[in-house]
Design a protein around this motif. Structure first.
Motif, short mmCIF file in Angstrom:
data_model
loop_
_atom_site.label_atom_id
_atom_site.label_comp_id
_atom_site.label_asym_id
_atom_site.label_seq_id
_atom_site.Cartn_x
_atom_site.Cartn_y
_atom_site.Cartn_z
N LEU A 261 0.83 -1.21 0.00
CA LEU A 261 0.00 0.00 0.00
C LEU A 261 0.87 1.26 0.00
O LEU A 261 0.60 2.20 -0.75
N VAL A 262 1.90 1.27 0.83
CA VAL A 262 2.79 2.43 0.90
C VAL A 262 3.40 2.71 -0.46
O VAL A 262 3.46 3.86 -0.93
N ARG A 263 3.83 1.67 -1.12
CA ARG A 263 4.45 1.82 -2.44
C ARG A 263 3.44 2.38 -3.44
O ARG A 263 3.77 3.24 -4.27
N ALA A 264 2.21 1.91 -3.37
CA ALA A 264 1.18 2.36 -4.30
C ALA A 264 0.82 3.83 -4.09
O ALA A 264 0.74 4.62 -5.04
N VAL A 265 0.57 4.20 -2.83
CA VAL A 265 0.20 5.59 -2.53
C VAL A 265 1.32 6.53 -2.92
O VAL A 265 1.08 7.59 -3.52
N THR A 266 2.54 6.16 -2.61
CA THR A 266 3.70 6.99 -2.97
C THR A 266 3.78 7.18 -4.48
O THR A 266 4.07 8.29 -4.96
N SER A 267 3.52 6.13 -5.23
CA SER A 267 3.55 6.23 -6.70
C SER A 267 2.44 7.13 -7.23
O SER A 267 2.67 7.96 -8.12
N LEU A 268 1.24 6.99 -6.71
CA LEU A 268 0.12 7.80 -7.17
C LEU A 268 0.30 9.27 -6.83
O LEU A 268 -0.13 10.15 -7.58
N GLU A 269 0.94 9.54 -5.70
CA GLU A 269 1.17 10.93 -5.28
C GLU A 269 2.10 11.68 -6.25
O GLU A 269 2.08 12.91 -6.28
N ARG A 270 2.86 10.96 -7.03
CA ARG A 270 3.73 11.61 -8.01
C ARG A 270 2.93 12.18 -9.18
O ARG A 270 3.41 13.07 -9.87
#
Length: 371
Positions: A261-270
């Motif tokens: 989840l952390v990896r996904a949210v971080t990616s989407l925030e870009r």
């Protein structure tokens, strides 16, 4: 979205006229609520004084107090009973939202400030149930709303479509394990839709609380689901919130689920800008889903503890956990299997919320073993 803008919107919006028909509906609704036995936080905190202060206010998006409370008026058995029709509502109708937020989130007051995001170290979470005896599955999700858009009751059909366009473009940048496919509800084959629902991946229309809150407008326009190839990561688009970002898998490996989840949210925030208030954190449709907006849960079979449901819920409350049926918030558990999750989302970071859930579930498993 910053506090400064919300405050300026409040000054401007408070003077906007609320039409007589809306005021009449508000008065009728308040009379019904005030004489009811509703257990909702809406009934608890919407006094006549507060009602009179708020009933003529309107946000710059055109949202009124009726938009805020209409679900609780139509569903007197609601637990909370209010939704935010747009980001400004949390400030403009603060006299109602603030005490409800404080009550639900365990003492987060109107003077408190939610901490900045901090995901911490997912590896710290570990596996809650290495033996596989108690935890059937683990899920961690968070809600996000795109900045400069209202929420469901105040959204136009074109805004639903615009949000979908933006998020689909962001999905296309996801890589590795997160790579997958977006399925729009519009034009979706019936057999595909049925399978996604039967597999508990896809949301469906019909929740009476969301219907009453006008969260299902223009259905199915702008709605859909993104699903990775392994079916361990998915995102709902324009269901209750603009985005529900979900990581899940069978078993109790909370660390692995959280890391994804952390990896996904971080990616989407870009690629996407999310709506966040400096005081109350990430802004979403329901006030239960503010702050870090993280809900970490397990489906666990604890037959001895859950034999006495009242006692089971008391134990959960001691650890700031919420117990509900595996089919949703207003359902009973099936076969002794319950959904157990963190309840508090405000006043603590993402990492702290996960630790709270982790420690509570581990204690429940310990008590089950000793029962």
């Amino acid at each position: 979205m910053c506090d400064k803008r919300l405050c300026s919107c409040r000054k401007k919006s408070a003077a906007m006229a609320v039409d007589p028909a809306t005021l009449e509906k508000l008065e009728e609704g308040y009379d019904l609520l005030s004489t009811s036995n509703s257990p909702s936080l809406l009934k608890k905190y919407l006094t006549r004084e507060i009602f009179d202060q708020l009933k003529k206010r309107k946000t710059s998006y055109g949202s009124t107090l009726l938009h805020v409370i209409q679900s609780g008026l139509k569903n007197l058995d609601s637990g909370v009973g209010i939704y935010a029709p747009d980001p400004e509502a949390y400030t403009l109708f603060a006299e109602l939202f603030d005490p409800i937020i404080e009550d639900y989130h365990g003492g987060f007051t109107s003077k408190d400030i939610h901490p900045l995001p901090d995901w911490g170290s997912p590896a710290d979470m570990g596996n809650l149930d290495p033996s596989g005896e108690y935890v059937i599955s683990t899920r961690v999700r968070t809600g996000r709303s795109l900045a400069d858009f209202p929420f469901n009751p105040s959204m136009t059909e074109s805004q639903y479509e615009e949000i979908q366009t933006q998020v689909v473009e962001a999905f296309g940048k996801l890589e590795g394990e997160l790579k997958g496919q977006y399925y729009p509800l519009t034009g979706m084959q019936k057999d595909v839709q049925k399978k996604l629902i039967d597999d508990h991946f896809l949301f469906k229309e019909g929740d009476r609380f969301l219907q009453a809150a006008e969260a299902c407008k223009y259905w199915p326009t702008g709605r859909g689901i993104y699903l990775n190839d392994a079916k361990t990561f998915l995102v709902w688009c324009n269901e209750e919130d603009h985005l529900r970002i979900i990581s899940m898998q069978e078993g109790g490996d909370l660390g692995e689920v959280y890391e994804r989840l952390v990896r996904a949210v971080t990616s989407l925030e870009r690629k996407l800008t999310f709506s966040r208030n400096e005081r109350i954190g990430y802004l979403n449709f329901c006030p239960t889903n503010l702050g870090n907006a993280v809900r970490a849960s397990v489906h666990a079979k604890l037959p001895k503890l859950s034999a006495n449901l009242k006692k089971f819920e008391e134990i959960a409350g001691m650890y700031n956990l919420q117990v509900r049926g595996t089919r949703g918030e207003h359902e009973e558990g099936e076969g002794g299997v319950f959904d157990i999750s963190n309840k508090r989302r405000m006043g603590l970071t993402e990492y702290e919320a996960l630790i709270e859930m982790r420690n509570g579930v581990l204690e429940m498993i310990r008590l089950e073993k000793e029962s």
